[in-house]
Motif scaffolding. Structure first.
Motif, PDB file in Angstrom:
ATOM      1  N   ALA A  91      13.989   9.530   0.620  1.00 62.15           N
ATOM      2  CA  ALA A  91      13.078   8.380   0.568  1.00 62.15           C
ATOM      3  C   ALA A  91      11.882   8.481   1.506  1.00 62.15           C
ATOM      4  CB  ALA A  91      13.860   7.107   0.890  1.00 62.15           C
ATOM      5  N   GLY A  92      12.044   9.197   2.628  1.00 61.72           N
ATOM      6  CA  GLY A  92      10.959   9.256   3.598  1.00 61.72           C
ATOM      7  C   GLY A  92       9.957  10.371   3.332  1.00 61.72           C
ATOM      8  N   THR A  93      10.132  11.075   2.245  1.00 55.75           N
ATOM      9  CA  THR A  93       9.229  12.187   1.936  1.00 55.75           C
ATOM     10  C   THR A  93       7.818  11.674   1.681  1.00 55.75           C
ATOM     11  OG1 THR A  93      11.099  13.224   0.817  1.00 55.75           O
ATOM     12  CG2 THR A  93       8.919  14.198   0.425  1.00 55.75           C
ATOM     13  N   PRO A  94       6.825  12.199   2.398  1.00 55.91           N
ATOM     14  CA  PRO A  94       5.455  11.778   2.083  1.00 55.91           C
ATOM     15  C   PRO A  94       5.059  12.277   0.688  1.00 55.91           C
ATOM     16  CG  PRO A  94       5.578  12.821   4.246  1.00 55.91           C
ATOM     17  CD  PRO A  94       6.896  13.082   3.564  1.00 55.91           C
ATOM     18  N   LEU A  95       4.263  11.469  -0.009  1.00 53.56           N
ATOM     19  CA  LEU A  95       3.834  11.863  -1.360  1.00 53.56           C
ATOM     20  C   LEU A  95       3.141  13.216  -1.360  1.00 53.56           C
ATOM     21  CD1 LEU A  95       2.514   8.470  -2.749  1.00 53.56           C
ATOM     22  CD2 LEU A  95       4.229   9.923  -3.857  1.00 53.56           C
ATOM     23  N   THR A 110       3.026  12.186 -13.158  1.00 53.20           N
ATOM     24  CA  THR A 110       2.048  11.917 -14.212  1.00 53.20           C
ATOM     25  C   THR A 110       0.826  11.169 -13.696  1.00 53.20           C
ATOM     26  OG1 THR A 110       3.805  11.894 -15.842  1.00 53.20           O
ATOM     27  CG2 THR A 110       1.771  10.779 -16.468  1.00 53.20           C
ATOM     28  N   ASN A 111       1.054  10.258 -12.762  1.00 60.67           N
ATOM     29  CA  ASN A 111      -0.050   9.409 -12.291  1.00 60.67           C
ATOM     30  C   ASN A 111       0.238   9.004 -10.850  1.00 60.67           C
ATOM     31  OD1 ASN A 111      -2.395   7.929 -12.278  1.00 60.67           O
ATOM     32  ND2 ASN A 111      -1.725   6.423 -13.812  1.00 60.67           N
ATOM     33  N   MET A 112      -0.788   8.676 -10.097  1.00 61.70           N
ATOM     34  CA  MET A 112      -0.606   8.278  -8.688  1.00 61.70           C
ATOM     35  C   MET A 112      -1.854   7.552  -8.194  1.00 61.70           C
ATOM     36  SD  MET A 112      -0.919  12.140  -7.169  1.00 61.70           S
ATOM     37  CE  MET A 112      -0.065  12.841  -8.579  1.00 61.70           C
ATOM     38  N   GLY A 113      -1.778   7.051  -6.943  1.00 59.23           N
ATOM     39  CA  GLY A 113      -2.890   6.288  -6.379  1.00 59.23           C
ATOM     40  C   GLY A 113      -3.955   7.181  -5.763  1.00 59.23           C
ATOM     41  N   ASP A 114      -4.766   6.578  -4.889  1.00 58.12           N
ATOM     42  CA  ASP A 114      -5.948   7.256  -4.344  1.00 58.12           C
ATOM     43  C   ASP A 114      -5.646   8.189  -3.181  1.00 58.12           C
ATOM     44  OD1 ASP A 114      -7.490   5.847  -6.102  1.00 58.12           O
ATOM     45  OD2 ASP A 114      -8.156   4.348  -4.655  1.00 58.12           O
ATOM     46  N   ILE A 115      -4.506   7.956  -2.506  1.00 53.01           N
ATOM     47  CA  ILE A 115      -4.160   8.797  -1.347  1.00 53.01           C
ATOM     48  C   ILE A 115      -2.712   9.247  -1.499  1.00 53.01           C
ATOM     49  CG2 ILE A 115      -5.757   7.654   0.251  1.00 53.01           C
ATOM     50  CD1 ILE A 115      -3.122   6.310   1.441  1.00 53.01           C
ATOM     51  N   MET A 116      -2.300  10.195  -0.654  1.00 51.78           N
ATOM     52  CA  MET A 116      -0.905  10.659  -0.755  1.00 51.78           C
ATOM     53  C   MET A 116      -0.256  10.783   0.620  1.00 51.78           C
ATOM     54  SD  MET A 116      -1.433  14.522  -2.117  1.00 51.78           S
ATOM     55  CE  MET A 116      -2.491  15.684  -1.290  1.00 51.78           C
ATOM     56  N   GLU A 117      -0.669   9.911   1.534  1.00 58.83           N
ATOM     57  CA  GLU A 117      -0.074   9.902   2.877  1.00 58.83           C
ATOM     58  C   GLU A 117       1.252   9.144   2.903  1.00 58.83           C
ATOM     59  OE1 GLU A 117      -1.538  11.578   5.301  1.00 58.83           O
ATOM     60  OE2 GLU A 117      -3.077  12.080   3.826  1.00 58.83           O
ATOM     61  N   ALA A 123       5.660   3.741  -0.836  1.00 59.96           N
ATOM     62  CA  ALA A 123       4.673   3.598  -1.913  1.00 59.96           C
ATOM     63  C   ALA A 123       5.264   2.815  -3.086  1.00 59.96           C
ATOM     64  CB  ALA A 123       4.193   4.966  -2.380  1.00 59.96           C
ATOM     65  N   THR A 124       6.464   3.194  -3.503  1.00 59.90           N
ATOM     66  CA  THR A 124       7.031   2.537  -4.679  1.00 59.90           C
ATOM     67  C   THR A 124       7.457   1.105  -4.368  1.00 59.90           C
ATOM     68  OG1 THR A 124       9.173   3.561  -4.188  1.00 59.90           O
ATOM     69  CG2 THR A 124       7.777   4.661  -5.814  1.00 59.90           C
ATOM     70  N   SER A 125       7.904   0.846  -3.148  1.00 59.69           N
ATOM     71  CA  SER A 125       8.434  -0.490  -2.813  1.00 59.69           C
ATOM     72  C   SER A 125       7.399  -1.599  -2.963  1.00 59.69           C
ATOM     73  CB  SER A 125       8.977  -0.517  -1.386  1.00 59.69           C
ATOM     74  OG  SER A 125      10.146   0.253  -1.311  1.00 59.69           O
ATOM     75  N   THR A 126       6.104  -1.274  -2.816  1.00 57.48           N
ATOM     76  CA  THR A 126       5.070  -2.309  -2.974  1.00 57.48           C
ATOM     77  C   THR A 126       4.299  -2.159  -4.295  1.00 57.48           C
ATOM     78  OG1 THR A 126       3.329  -1.011  -1.911  1.00 57.48           O
ATOM     79  CG2 THR A 126       4.680  -2.398  -0.466  1.00 57.48           C
ATOM     80  N   GLY A 127       4.730  -1.216  -5.134  1.00 56.08           N
ATOM     81  CA  GLY A 127       4.089  -1.076  -6.443  1.00 56.08           C
ATOM     82  C   GLY A 127       2.798  -0.285  -6.432  1.00 56.08           C
ATOM     83  N   THR A 128       2.700   0.691  -5.554  1.00 56.12           N
ATOM     84  CA  THR A 128       1.479   1.518  -5.478  1.00 56.12           C
ATOM     85  C   THR A 128       1.149   2.127  -6.851  1.00 56.12           C
ATOM     86  OG1 THR A 128       1.829   1.972  -3.159  1.00 56.12           O
ATOM     87  CG2 THR A 128       0.489   3.566  -4.384  1.00 56.12           C
ATOM     88  N   HIS A 129      -0.104   2.066  -7.203  1.00 53.71           N
ATOM     89  CA  HIS A 129      -0.536   2.489  -8.537  1.00 53.71           C
ATOM     90  C   HIS A 129      -1.876   3.211  -8.453  1.00 53.71           C
ATOM     91  CE1 HIS A 129      -3.822  -0.415  -8.575  1.00 53.71           C
ATOM     92  NE2 HIS A 129      -3.020  -1.095  -7.764  1.00 53.71           N
TER      93      HIS A 129
END
Ligand SMILES: Cc1cc2nc3c(=O)[nH]c(=O)nc-3n(C[C@H](O)[C@H](O)[C@H](O)COP(=O)(O)OP(=O)(O)OC[C@H]3O[C@@H](n4cnc5c(N)ncnc54)[C@H](O)[C@@H]3O)c2cc1C
Length: 439
Positions: A91-95, A110-117, A123-129
């Motif tokens: 779970a603690g793995t940075p994107l 397939t898809n991700m947000g603007d950053i990967m820190e 990221a998933t717990s708050t619905g990062t998109h």
């Protein structure tokens, strides 16, 4: 990045610096068993527990006065299953670590947000998109989840196992338990061609539906005080890869987007009257360009200029009208806004507290340079967004409470009922959750 830390005095701070907390203690469990023990011990001592990621949320979602669980030692890829086409990560793995590990294996999300820190769980717990016509948030790509619940039990869920938990826990706000591992769907790595192009506000808003329909990933930035936008269209490509040149990529991404922008924001903060002229220059500085690369290199880029952000998810059909209202409000007001407004989309999904739950969605995000008063701007924008039934991003500044959110989310009651069952004593509670979910 080392933005988040538990210092010698025990203060925890988020990336934007607008949230601090003083946990009783911070711990870094190195295994699921250690983590379950941390949870049981805290419960025994009457302390609350809160897992944090990298502190990239602008809300106090990860703040606690109890036991702060840091993600540092719960990282890495557990398993890649090429038959199921999934990857399971701690779970603690940075994107960014997940993205590079997948690319080495010829795979990608397939898809991700603007950053990967961020961490995968944070990221998933708050619905990062990110933005997508057909592909949804990072959480929507989850196929299975493992979490430690309030009694220390390790619970695995998927569409076939504890399906009710799976329906909610993919975007769990840290309220249902501590996520310890996530299984994501992956696909063979592919190429995306990005086309970035300036476009007038009137054209982007007039052609918004068409631009969304014609592109796999469409987004745009509007520069307040101007009629200028920058558009970005990302579509799958047969190749060949043609990354931005080292020099031109550096000029666009590092120098213009981060370096010059940083200076422009500092000048604007000191002399707000100069902001409209700076906005005019900034919006013209980025010229049209096109490049082709693997997904994470196209979707994400570094964000070195610190800011605070609010983002609302609206029914897709309301986005243009809402944005026009934001523009009219800014023009009428004495506000001076140096940061562009970002507009993205997502398809409807089936996660209870996803901002795109059950409806085609467009996101409107507003930002303010760190250290600049943001309340007047965010309050005015929030009034417009809530007028359209907007749902705030769980990790970005907003003032909504459980009364509002229970109306905005048809499946709100399903989530809170599950929370009552899994965490009746609110071991994972904090002030933020009390506000947004209720007692
Ligand atoms: C520069 C910047 C760019 C951003 N870009 C985007 C974007 O493009 N799209 C977007 O949607 N958002 C974006 N965000 C918001 C960000 O993705 C979210 O706030 C995300 O939740 C942050 O992840 P984190 O790892 O930092 O988690 P944190 O902020 O530390 O925590 C977030 C929540 O996750 C919970 N959590 C963390 N770990 C666990 C766990 N193991 N189990 C259960 N719960 C857990 C925490 O308790 C908290 O409730 C951006 C933020 C910044 C600062």
């Amino acid at each position: 990045m080392t933005e988040t830390y538990a210092t010698g005095t025990g203060t925890w701070r988020n990336w934007a610096g607008n949230v601090t907390a003083r946990p009783t203690r911070a711990v870094s469990p190195a295994s699921v068993e250690e983590l379950a023990e941390v949870v049981r011990r805290a419960a025994g001592e009457g302390l609350r527990v809160k897992p944090a990621g990298t502190g990239h949320s602008f809300t106090a979602a990860a703040a606690t006065d109890g036991v702060l669980i840091r993600p540092d030692l719960l990282t890495g890829v557990r398993e890649i299953d090429r038959t199921a086409m999934t990857v399971t990560v701690e779970a603690g793995t940075p994107l960014k670590r997940l993205n590079t590990a997948l690319a080495r294996e010829g795979l990608s999300l397939t898809n991700m947000g603007d950053i990967m820190e961020q961490t995968v769980a944070g990221a998933t717990s708050t619905g990062t998109h990110g933005t997508g016509r057909d592909s949804a948030s990072v959480a929507a790509q989850i196929r299975a989840l493992e979490l430690v619940t309030a009694d220390g039990t390790v619970l695995r869920c998927s569409a076939d196992e504890h399906a009710d938990v799976f329906a909610a826990a993919r975007i769990g706000l840290g309220a249902l338990g501590v996520v310890t591992a996530i299984t994501f769907a992956v696909e063979p790595v592919f190429l995306l061609t990005a086309r970035e192009e300036p476009m007038p506000f009137d054209r982007v808003t007039a052609e918004f539906d068409q631009l969304v329909a014609e592109n796999e990933h469409f987004e745009f930035y509007w520069f307040p005080h101007t009629g200028n936008c920058t558009t970005k269209r990302n579509n799958r490509s047969a190749g060949p890869a043609a990354p931005p040149g080292r020099v031109s990529g550096w000029i666009e991404d590092e120098f213009l987007s981060n370096g010059v922008f940083q200076v422009a924001c500092s000048v604007g903060r000191a002399f707000p009257g100069s902001i409209p002229a700076i906005a005019g220059m900034s919006s013209r500085a980025l010229s049209a360009r096109s490049y082709t690369d693997i997904p994470y290199k196209v979707f994400t880029s570094p964000r070195r200029v610190r800011f605070v952000e609010m983002e609302y998810a609206l029914p897709r059909e309301a986005a243009v009208e809402a944005l026009r209202e934001v523009r009219a409000m800014v023009d009428r007001s004495p506000l001076r806004i140096s940061f562009p407004v970002e507009v993205r989309t997502a398809p409807s999904d089936d996660i209870a507290l996803s901002t795109a739950s059950g409806r085609e969605t467009a996101y409107i995000a507003v930002h303010m340079y760190r250290g600049t008063p943001y309340q007047a701007y965010f309050t005015a924008v929030e009034r417009i967004m809530t007028g359209f039934g907007g749902r705030p991003h769980w990790g970005k500044i907003h003032t909504r409470d459980a009364a509002y959110l229970s109306e905005a989310y048809p499946r709100f009651g399903e989530f809170t009922a599950l929370r009552d069952r899994l965490d009746p004593d609110r071991l994972f509670g904090n002030d933020y959750l009390r506000r947004v979910l209720g007692d």
